[in-house]
Design an enzyme around this catalytic site. Structure first.
Site, short mmCIF file in Angstrom:
data_model
loop_
_atom_site.label_atom_id
_atom_site.label_comp_id
_atom_site.label_asym_id
_atom_site.label_seq_id
_atom_site.Cartn_x
_atom_site.Cartn_y
_atom_site.Cartn_z
N GLU A 49 -28.69 19.84 50.96
CA GLU A 49 -27.68 20.33 50.02
C GLU A 49 -26.39 20.72 50.75
O GLU A 49 -25.29 20.49 50.27
CB GLU A 49 -28.25 21.51 49.23
CG GLU A 49 -29.36 21.06 48.29
CD GLU A 49 -30.15 22.21 47.68
OE1 GLU A 49 -30.67 23.04 48.46
OE2 GLU A 49 -30.22 22.29 46.45
N GLU A 99 -38.47 20.44 48.10
CA GLU A 99 -38.80 21.74 47.49
C GLU A 99 -40.00 21.68 46.55
O GLU A 99 -40.73 22.66 46.40
CB GLU A 99 -37.59 22.28 46.71
CG GLU A 99 -36.44 22.77 47.57
CD GLU A 99 -35.43 21.69 47.91
OE1 GLU A 99 -35.75 20.49 47.76
OE2 GLU A 99 -34.32 22.05 48.33
N GLY A 130 -32.25 22.90 51.53
CA GLY A 130 -30.91 23.48 51.64
C GLY A 130 -30.06 22.78 52.69
O GLY A 130 -28.82 22.81 52.61
N ALA A 189 -33.76 26.07 53.32
CA ALA A 189 -33.69 27.53 53.23
C ALA A 189 -34.87 28.07 54.03
O ALA A 189 -35.86 27.36 54.24
CB ALA A 189 -33.78 27.95 51.77
#
Ligand code: COA
Length: 259
Positions: free
Chosen positions: A114, A134, A111, A66
């Site tokens: 993911e 993260e 992300g 992200a």
């Protein structure tokens, strides 16, 4: 289709979606996530599209997570919404009745890891790396990583990866079952297309139902065996079932019509 942060191309029924923010290592800002949502909607709705490949621009990163400059501004309330929105979009990818392959061309972190895990199959370039770092930012994976990483690599390894923030290379990814294939970067998209072309010869309704049934094996809300029995019964009423069985008995190749 015009997008600011994605490039899309449809060739021979395969949509290639390229995340294109190279100066940020293709990090997923909220705008890019919204665009990805729209592109995946097209994969669902366009009858001419038989499957999709998601990749990142360049050779350095698939998606480096992200966008940390946006994540840094979240609070507890909109943080929850941000995670829910990402989870919903990645859930759409996972539940898509057409095959979606991640072509992991470089770093797949946070992300990005993911996103790759939400895809049905991962093909990885031999220099690429994956991880969920993260924890180093004082957060945790929020787009489904705490669920899908253990599904793919097992609980112990998933916990270790998320708690240490370690990145793993392609050989380990293959060994752990995170990556289906590891290839040189020049063969990445051709390998994805080869898999898609092979699978798209199969009956489309069976493809979608197998995806549904396998997903239900990882859902706490569904009885996977009942989902399978219902899906099996649904296949029986299709023309492709009649064609597949007739072709076998008549010793010829089946011609499936997707209905
Ligand atoms: N969000 C926003 N910007 C990012 C980013 C992210 N997730 N990942 C990389 N970038 C930016 C960097 O800030 C840098 O910008 P700058 O040129 O303006 O300084 C640029 O992309 C290049 O990255 P850089 O860190 O200089 O490359 P590197 O080769 O030294 O390291 C990584 C590559 C992937 C190891 C490193 O960028 C990294 O750790 N990224 C964050 C990974 C992460 O924590 N993801 C989870 C986010 S929730």
């Amino acid at each position: 289709m015009f997008f600011k942060n994605l490039k899309t191309e449809i060739l021979d029924g395969i949509m290639v979606i390229t995340i294109s923010r190279q100066e940020r290592l293709n990090a997923l800002n909220f705008e890019t996530l919204g665009e990805l949502h729209k592109a995946i909607r097209v994969v669902y709705d366009d009858f001419g599209i038989k499957g999709a490949i998601i990749t990142g621009e360049g050779e350095k990163a698939f998606v480096a997570g992200a966008d940390i400059t946006e994540i840094a501004k979240l609070n507890e309330i909109n943080g929850r919404k941000a995670a829910e929105t990402g989870q919903e979009i990645f859930g759409m990818i996972e539940n898509c009745p057409k095959l979606i392959i991640a072509a992991v061309n470089g770093y797949a972190l946070g992300g990005g890891c993911e996103l790759a895990m939400a895809c049905h199959i991962r093909v990885m370039a031999d220099h690429a790396k994956f991880g969920q770092p993260e924890i180093n930012l004082g957060i945790i994976p929020g787009y489904g990583g705490t669920q899908r990483l253990p599904w793919l690599v097992g609980k112990g390894k998933a916990l270790e990866l998320m708690l240490t923030a370690d990145m793993l290379g392609a050989a380990e990814a293959k060994e752990l079952g995170w990556a289906n294939y590891v290839v040189p970067i020049s063969e990445l998209i051709p390998k994805c297309k080869e898999i898609l072309n092979k699978i798209s010869q199969k009956p489309a309704i069976s493809i979608g139902l197998i995806i549904d049934c396998v997903n239900s094996a990882f859902s706490k809300d569904q009885d996977g065996f009942q989902t399978e029995a219902n899906a099996f019964a649904a296949c029986i009423s299709t023309g492709d079932f009649k064609e597949g069985t007739a072709a076998f008995i008549e010793k010829r190749q089946p011609v499936f019509k997707g209905k």
